[in-house]
Design a protein around this motif. Sequence first.
Motif, PDB file in Angstrom:
ATOM      1  N   SER A   1       0.826  -1.209   0.000  1.00 57.79           N
ATOM      2  CA  SER A   1       0.000   0.000   0.000  1.00 57.79           C
ATOM      3  C   SER A   1       0.859   1.257   0.000  1.00 57.79           C
ATOM      4  N   TYR A   2       0.434   2.229  -0.768  1.00 55.50           N
ATOM      5  CA  TYR A   2       1.039   3.560  -0.763  1.00 55.50           C
ATOM      6  C   TYR A   2      -0.071   4.548  -0.412  1.00 55.50           C
ATOM      7  N   THR A   3       0.111   5.298   0.647  1.00 57.56           N
ATOM      8  CA  THR A   3      -0.981   6.122   1.166  1.00 57.56           C
ATOM      9  C   THR A   3      -0.641   7.613   1.167  1.00 57.56           C
ATOM     10  N   ILE A   4      -1.673   8.408   1.416  1.00 54.88           N
ATOM     11  CA  ILE A   4      -1.566   9.863   1.523  1.00 54.88           C
ATOM     12  C   ILE A   4      -1.782  10.253   2.981  1.00 54.88           C
ATOM     13  N   PRO A   5      -0.950  11.121   3.555  1.00 55.25           N
ATOM     14  CA  PRO A   5      -1.183  11.565   4.937  1.00 55.25           C
ATOM     15  C   PRO A   5      -2.564  12.182   5.103  1.00 55.25           C
ATOM     16  N   THR A   6      -3.195  11.896   6.227  1.00 53.57           N
ATOM     17  CA  THR A   6      -4.555  12.361   6.477  1.00 53.57           C
ATOM     18  C   THR A   6      -4.664  13.881   6.404  1.00 53.57           C
ATOM     19  N   GLN A   7      -3.705  14.594   6.992  1.00 53.10           N
ATOM     20  CA  GLN A   7      -3.756  16.054   6.981  1.00 53.10           C
ATOM     21  C   GLN A   7      -3.652  16.599   5.556  1.00 53.10           C
ATOM     22  N   THR A   8      -2.825  15.961   4.738  1.00 55.00           N
ATOM     23  CA  THR A   8      -2.690  16.381   3.340  1.00 55.00           C
ATOM     24  C   THR A   8      -4.010  16.193   2.603  1.00 55.00           C
ATOM     25  N   ALA A   9      -4.661  15.055   2.848  1.00 53.33           N
ATOM     26  CA  ALA A   9      -5.962  14.801   2.214  1.00 53.33           C
ATOM     27  C   ALA A   9      -6.984  15.842   2.643  1.00 53.33           C
ATOM     28  N   TYR A  10      -6.970  16.181   3.916  1.00 50.83           N
ATOM     29  CA  TYR A  10      -7.901  17.199   4.424  1.00 50.83           C
ATOM     30  C   TYR A  10      -7.651  18.546   3.744  1.00 50.83           C
TER      31      TYR A  10
ATOM     32  N   GLU B   1       1.429  22.278  -8.356  1.00 53.83           N
ATOM     33  CA  GLU B   1       2.505  23.134  -7.842  1.00 53.83           C
ATOM     34  C   GLU B   1       2.696  22.979  -6.344  1.00 53.83           C
ATOM     35  N   THR B   2       1.602  22.801  -5.629  1.00 57.38           N
ATOM     36  CA  THR B   2       1.652  22.764  -4.163  1.00 57.38           C
ATOM     37  C   THR B   2       2.030  21.385  -3.631  1.00 57.38           C
ATOM     38  N   TYR B   3       1.598  20.347  -4.316  1.00 63.31           N
ATOM     39  CA  TYR B   3       1.824  18.984  -3.822  1.00 63.31           C
ATOM     40  C   TYR B   3       2.672  18.188  -4.819  1.00 63.31           C
ATOM     41  N   SER B   4       3.882  18.659  -5.025  1.00 62.60           N
ATOM     42  CA  SER B   4       4.790  18.001  -5.970  1.00 62.60           C
ATOM     43  C   SER B   4       5.219  16.626  -5.484  1.00 62.60           C
ATOM     44  N   SER B   5       4.991  16.323  -4.204  1.00 65.92           N
ATOM     45  CA  SER B   5       5.352  15.018  -3.655  1.00 65.92           C
ATOM     46  C   SER B   5       4.256  13.981  -3.879  1.00 65.92           C
ATOM     47  N   LEU B   6       3.159  14.387  -4.529  1.00 60.49           N
ATOM     48  CA  LEU B   6       2.069  13.470  -4.828  1.00 60.49           C
ATOM     49  C   LEU B   6       1.994  13.211  -6.329  1.00 60.49           C
ATOM     50  N   HIS B   7       1.336  12.129  -6.695  1.00 60.38           N
ATOM     51  CA  HIS B   7       1.103  11.828  -8.107  1.00 60.38           C
ATOM     52  C   HIS B   7      -0.304  12.293  -8.461  1.00 60.38           C
TER      53      HIS B   7
ATOM     54  N   ILE C   1      -5.559  11.625  -7.281  1.00 56.05           N
ATOM     55  CA  ILE C   1      -4.391  12.029  -6.491  1.00 56.05           C
ATOM     56  C   ILE C   1      -3.978  10.856  -5.610  1.00 56.05           C
ATOM     57  N   THR C   2      -2.708  10.467  -5.719  1.00 62.31           N
ATOM     58  CA  THR C   2      -2.186   9.355  -4.931  1.00 62.31           C
ATOM     59  C   THR C   2      -0.784   9.672  -4.434  1.00 62.31           C
ATOM     60  N   ASN C   3      -0.252   8.784  -3.624  1.00 56.85           N
ATOM     61  CA  ASN C   3       1.147   8.826  -3.220  1.00 56.85           C
ATOM     62  C   ASN C   3       2.029   8.844  -4.469  1.00 56.85           C
ATOM     63  N   ILE C   4       3.182   9.473  -4.394  1.00 54.17           N
ATOM     64  CA  ILE C   4       4.074   9.593  -5.552  1.00 54.17           C
ATOM     65  C   ILE C   4       4.508   8.220  -6.073  1.00 54.17           C
ATOM     66  N   GLU C   5       4.505   7.201  -5.197  1.00 52.99           N
ATOM     67  CA  GLU C   5       4.892   5.846  -5.599  1.00 52.99           C
ATOM     68  C   GLU C   5       3.722   5.066  -6.199  1.00 52.99           C
ATOM     69  N   ALA C   6       2.527   5.610  -6.059  1.00 52.70           N
ATOM     70  CA  ALA C   6       1.325   4.899  -6.514  1.00 52.70           C
ATOM     71  C   ALA C   6       1.053   5.235  -7.970  1.00 52.70           C
ATOM     72  N   THR C   7       1.777   4.559  -8.852  1.00 54.59           N
ATOM     73  CA  THR C   7       1.589   4.721 -10.283  1.00 54.59           C
ATOM     74  C   THR C   7       1.424   3.342 -10.912  1.00 54.59           C
ATOM     75  N   LYS C   8       0.846   3.310 -12.088  1.00 50.96           N
ATOM     76  CA  LYS C   8       0.672   2.036 -12.762  1.00 50.96           C
ATOM     77  C   LYS C   8       2.015   1.469 -13.224  1.00 50.96           C
ATOM     78  N   SER C   9       2.952   2.348 -13.565  1.00 50.24           N
ATOM     79  CA  SER C   9       4.269   1.857 -13.982  1.00 50.24           C
ATOM     80  C   SER C   9       5.002   1.197 -12.822  1.00 50.24           C
ATOM     81  N   ASN C  10       4.920   1.785 -11.640  1.00 52.02           N
ATOM     82  CA  ASN C  10       5.562   1.191 -10.472  1.00 52.02           C
ATOM     83  C   ASN C  10       4.907  -0.135 -10.111  1.00 52.02           C
ATOM     84  N   ALA C  11       3.583  -0.199 -10.253  1.00 50.71           N
ATOM     85  CA  ALA C  11       2.869  -1.443  -9.971  1.00 50.71           C
ATOM     86  C   ALA C  11       3.269  -2.528 -10.963  1.00 50.71           C
TER      87      ALA C  11
END
Length: 222
Positions: free
Chosen positions: A76-85, A157-163, A174-184
């Motif tokens: 699993s690759y997740t997004i921090p709760t505060q970031t999602a909020y 621009e604001t969330y460059s650490s996300l995909h 919007i997902t974790n930067i590691e959550a891509t189909k190529s990585n999967a």
Amino acid sequence: MHALIFFSDLDGTLLHSDNSLSNTTLQAIKKVKNHDDLFVPISSRLPESIQSFIPCEAPIVAHNGAMIILEDKIISYTIPTQTAYDICSYCNDLDWNIYDGNNWYSTNQYFKDHSIEESYIGKTSIKIELEDIKKIQTIHKIVCIGSIDTVTSYLEETYSSLHITRSASYYLEITNIEATKSNALKTVANHYQIPLENTIAFGDYYNDEDMLEMAGVSYVVD
């Protein structure tokens, strides 16, 4: 040992426009398995939604690569709760949605197209208020539906650490930067010790692009 892995997107690729899977396609999937090759559905959908079309054991890839389900483990690759909020707060004029495994939460506001989305996915979302997001501990994906052109540039621009990618003209995922189909694709291939040149991928939209570039052979549907 498996010789080939076939990866396929669902919506716009494997499924018909009426959200159905043809018997011909099902027979083709069975043929792949009979040859001792692997067929891996790789989709933005929830795991249970993928399995409703393709009743098979692992592996499957859900939430655009945020959940990779193998025989013996789940990655699993997740997004921090505060970031999602923060993201949903900024996108509060859109139909925002949060996915946690097979759980689907959506804004408590009324959006006329939301019932269509629920019918399409085959699941009713759990309506929550913005503040309720802070109670969700595991977040695999955020989806904003609507006039996404108004928010896309800011989020990138604001969330460059996300995909951040589009899976339709009105659909921003919007997902974790590691959550891509190529990585999967690479993760599944490595797990089964199959070289990337022995992978075949099918897709149709921007969220498939990195997977199509990674695979040994790629097809974009008409």
